[in-house]
Design a protein around this motif. Structure first.
Motif, PDB file in Angstrom:
ATOM      1  N   ILE A   1       8.979  10.187   0.195  1.00 42.93           N
ATOM      2  CA  ILE A   1       7.655   9.620   0.472  1.00 42.93           C
ATOM      3  C   ILE A   1       6.653  10.753   0.262  1.00 42.93           C
ATOM      4  O   ILE A   1       6.740  11.810   0.895  1.00 42.93           O
ATOM      5  CB  ILE A   1       7.552   9.094   1.921  1.00 42.93           C
ATOM      6  CG1 ILE A   1       8.713   8.150   2.265  1.00 42.93           C
ATOM      7  CG2 ILE A   1       6.195   8.427   2.145  1.00 42.93           C
ATOM      8  CD1 ILE A   1       8.871   6.968   1.358  1.00 42.93           C
ATOM      9  N   ASP A   2       5.709  10.542  -0.639  1.00 41.12           N
ATOM     10  CA  ASP A   2       4.716  11.557  -0.972  1.00 41.12           C
ATOM     11  C   ASP A   2       3.874  11.893   0.266  1.00 41.12           C
ATOM     12  O   ASP A   2       3.345  10.992   0.920  1.00 41.12           O
ATOM     13  CB  ASP A   2       3.810  11.027  -2.089  1.00 41.12           C
ATOM     14  CG  ASP A   2       2.888  12.083  -2.663  1.00 41.12           C
ATOM     15  OD1 ASP A   2       2.413  12.950  -1.898  1.00 41.12           O
ATOM     16  OD2 ASP A   2       2.634  12.040  -3.876  1.00 41.12           O
ATOM     17  N   PRO A   3       3.747  13.169   0.604  1.00 39.58           N
ATOM     18  CA  PRO A   3       2.952  13.567   1.770  1.00 39.58           C
ATOM     19  C   PRO A   3       1.492  13.114   1.721  1.00 39.58           C
ATOM     20  O   PRO A   3       0.831  13.031   2.767  1.00 39.58           O
ATOM     21  CB  PRO A   3       3.047  15.101   1.763  1.00 39.58           C
ATOM     22  CG  PRO A   3       4.353  15.379   1.088  1.00 39.58           C
ATOM     23  CD  PRO A   3       4.469  14.317   0.021  1.00 39.58           C
ATOM     24  N   GLU A   4       0.974  12.787   0.537  1.00 39.35           N
ATOM     25  CA  GLU A   4      -0.406  12.297   0.451  1.00 39.35           C
ATOM     26  C   GLU A   4      -0.586  10.960   1.155  1.00 39.35           C
ATOM     27  O   GLU A   4      -1.709  10.533   1.406  1.00 39.35           O
ATOM     28  CB  GLU A   4      -0.833  12.201  -1.009  1.00 39.35           C
ATOM     29  CG  GLU A   4      -1.010  13.566  -1.659  1.00 39.35           C
ATOM     30  CD  GLU A   4      -1.532  13.482  -3.084  1.00 39.35           C
ATOM     31  OE1 GLU A   4      -1.987  12.402  -3.506  1.00 39.35           O
ATOM     32  OE2 GLU A   4      -1.486  14.511  -3.781  1.00 39.35           O
TER      33      GLU A   4
ATOM     34  N   SER B   1       0.820  -1.221   0.000  1.00 37.86           N
ATOM     35  CA  SER B   1       0.000   0.000   0.000  1.00 37.86           C
ATOM     36  C   SER B   1       0.855   1.274   0.000  1.00 37.86           C
ATOM     37  O   SER B   1       0.355   2.356  -0.290  1.00 37.86           O
ATOM     38  CB  SER B   1      -0.947   0.006   1.203  1.00 37.86           C
ATOM     39  OG  SER B   1      -0.210  -0.048   2.416  1.00 37.86           O
ATOM     40  N   ALA B   2       2.159   1.145   0.285  1.00 35.59           N
ATOM     41  CA  ALA B   2       3.057   2.303   0.247  1.00 35.59           C
ATOM     42  C   ALA B   2       3.547   2.592  -1.170  1.00 35.59           C
ATOM     43  O   ALA B   2       4.076   3.679  -1.429  1.00 35.59           O
ATOM     44  CB  ALA B   2       4.253   2.071   1.163  1.00 35.59           C
ATOM     45  N   GLY B   3       3.382   1.659  -2.087  1.00 40.96           N
ATOM     46  CA  GLY B   3       3.879   1.808  -3.455  1.00 40.96           C
ATOM     47  C   GLY B   3       3.492   3.106  -4.141  1.00 40.96           C
ATOM     48  O   GLY B   3       4.348   3.782  -4.707  1.00 40.96           O
ATOM     49  N   PRO B   4       2.227   3.516  -4.094  1.00 42.79           N
ATOM     50  CA  PRO B   4       1.845   4.748  -4.775  1.00 42.79           C
ATOM     51  C   PRO B   4       2.464   6.006  -4.171  1.00 42.79           C
ATOM     52  O   PRO B   4       2.438   7.065  -4.786  1.00 42.79           O
ATOM     53  CB  PRO B   4       0.319   4.790  -4.622  1.00 42.79           C
ATOM     54  CG  PRO B   4      -0.091   3.404  -4.300  1.00 42.79           C
ATOM     55  CD  PRO B   4       1.063   2.779  -3.594  1.00 42.79           C
ATOM     56  N   TYR B   5       3.020   5.900  -2.971  1.00 43.21           N
ATOM     57  CA  TYR B   5       3.555   7.067  -2.271  1.00 43.21           C
ATOM     58  C   TYR B   5       5.083   7.083  -2.197  1.00 43.21           C
ATOM     59  O   TYR B   5       5.655   8.046  -1.707  1.00 43.21           O
ATOM     60  CB  TYR B   5       2.961   7.138  -0.854  1.00 43.21           C
ATOM     61  CG  TYR B   5       1.462   7.118  -0.895  1.00 43.21           C
ATOM     62  CD1 TYR B   5       0.751   8.241  -1.305  1.00 43.21           C
ATOM     63  CD2 TYR B   5       0.750   5.964  -0.584  1.00 43.21           C
ATOM     64  CE1 TYR B   5      -0.630   8.221  -1.389  1.00 43.21           C
ATOM     65  CE2 TYR B   5      -0.637   5.935  -0.660  1.00 43.21           C
ATOM     66  CZ  TYR B   5      -1.321   7.064  -1.068  1.00 43.21           C
ATOM     67  OH  TYR B   5      -2.691   7.037  -1.159  1.00 43.21           O
TER      68      TYR B   5
ATOM     69  N   ASP C   1      -2.934  10.863   4.171  1.00 41.77           N
ATOM     70  CA  ASP C   1      -4.383  10.947   3.947  1.00 41.77           C
ATOM     71  C   ASP C   1      -4.990   9.617   3.521  1.00 41.77           C
ATOM     72  O   ASP C   1      -6.220   9.505   3.431  1.00 41.77           O
ATOM     73  CB  ASP C   1      -4.683  12.008   2.877  1.00 41.77           C
ATOM     74  CG  ASP C   1      -4.252  13.397   3.314  1.00 41.77           C
ATOM     75  OD1 ASP C   1      -4.317  13.686   4.527  1.00 41.77           O
ATOM     76  OD2 ASP C   1      -3.837  14.186   2.441  1.00 41.77           O
ATOM     77  N   ASP C   2      -4.173   8.607   3.270  1.00 44.19           N
ATOM     78  CA  ASP C   2      -4.653   7.296   2.852  1.00 44.19           C
ATOM     79  C   ASP C   2      -5.025   6.486   4.097  1.00 44.19           C
ATOM     80  O   ASP C   2      -4.212   6.343   5.015  1.00 44.19           O
ATOM     81  CB  ASP C   2      -3.562   6.580   2.043  1.00 44.19           C
ATOM     82  CG  ASP C   2      -4.037   5.261   1.473  1.00 44.19           C
ATOM     83  OD1 ASP C   2      -4.312   4.328   2.263  1.00 44.19           O
ATOM     84  OD2 ASP C   2      -4.103   5.148   0.237  1.00 44.19           O
ATOM     85  N   ALA C   3      -6.245   5.954   4.130  1.00 43.14           N
ATOM     86  CA  ALA C   3      -6.727   5.229   5.309  1.00 43.14           C
ATOM     87  C   ALA C   3      -5.831   4.050   5.680  1.00 43.14           C
ATOM     88  O   ALA C   3      -5.557   3.807   6.853  1.00 43.14           O
ATOM     89  CB  ALA C   3      -8.155   4.745   5.067  1.00 43.14           C
ATOM     90  N   GLU C   4      -5.347   3.308   4.691  1.00 43.34           N
ATOM     91  CA  GLU C   4      -4.493   2.141   4.975  1.00 43.34           C
ATOM     92  C   GLU C   4      -3.022   2.533   5.068  1.00 43.34           C
ATOM     93  O   GLU C   4      -2.356   2.250   6.058  1.00 43.34           O
ATOM     94  CB  GLU C   4      -4.670   1.079   3.887  1.00 43.34           C
ATOM     95  CG  GLU C   4      -3.854  -0.172   4.147  1.00 43.34           C
ATOM     96  CD  GLU C   4      -4.040  -1.228   3.078  1.00 43.34           C
ATOM     97  OE1 GLU C   4      -3.233  -2.162   3.061  1.00 43.34           O
ATOM     98  OE2 GLU C   4      -4.969  -1.124   2.261  1.00 43.34           O
TER      99      GLU C   4
END
Length: 191
Positions: A150-153, A118-122, A156-159
């Motif tokens: 690491i993208d600050p978004e 789940s960290a991949g997109p960030y 905001d991701d629940a997981e």
């Protein structure tokens, strides 16, 4: 009789069309899957960007570094540090080292992912040795950088927002060298 021949010809043409379509999809599957993984971060696929983040948060994340080689790849490959702690959005710089202990030139390409997935997109890489193939001459040792943030978004991701540790993994496998082997500036030393 002419109708039967016409129907048989239509069916044969449709079958040939299906075969051509299936072969085309087989060749397109790898690039399309790669695009899908890069866009969604599926399977821990990281993102890329040319510029650093313009937002840096106070929250920190520990990034662990992992290295391995595929069976048959003769290189010695390892991270030069085991982990780093950085603030989310802050640019990090890590180094990996590869050594070719053989008596022949060996070309390799690195595959990569991050866990948890789940960290991949960030996880965003700005520069990486994994973007190109690398050739090491006999006895050559190379230091290879990866610049990331690491993208600050992520927060905001629940997981993914609950993640405190991310592991960046690279696996080198041997490949045939291409004619145009372009890479990042690296520090190379002989034997």
């Amino acid at each position: 009789m002419a109708t039967a021949d016409t129907n048989a010809t239509k069916i044969a043409l449709r079958l040939v069309g299906v075969v051509v379509f299936m072969v085309g999809m087989a060749f397109a599957a790898v690039p399309l899957y790669d695009l899908f993984c890069r866009v969604t971060g599926y399977g821990g696929t990281t993102q890329t960007d040319a510029a650093p983040s313009d937002v840096v948060l106070d929250r920190t994340v520990t990034v662990r570094f992992d290295a391995s080689t595929m069976s048959g790849m003769p290189w010695e490959f390892k991270p030069m540090q085991r982990q780093a702690e950085l603030r989310i959005g802050e640019t990090g710089l890590a180094f990996y080292e590869a050594h070719n202990p053989t008596a022949r030139p060996v070309t390799g390409t690195a595959s990569f992912n991050v866990t948890p997935f789940s960290a991949g997109p960030y996880f965003v890489k700005m520069e990486c040795f994994c973007f190109t193939e690398t050739t090491l001459q006999p006895g050559e040792r190379m230091t290879m950088p990866v610049s990331y943030y690491i993208d600050p978004e992520l927060v905001d991701d629940a997981e993914a927002g609950r993640i405190h540790t991310i592991t960046l993994s690279y696996t080198f496998f041997e490949t045939e060298p291409s004619e145009a082997s372009l890479g990042l500036p690296t520090e190379r030393t002989g034997g």
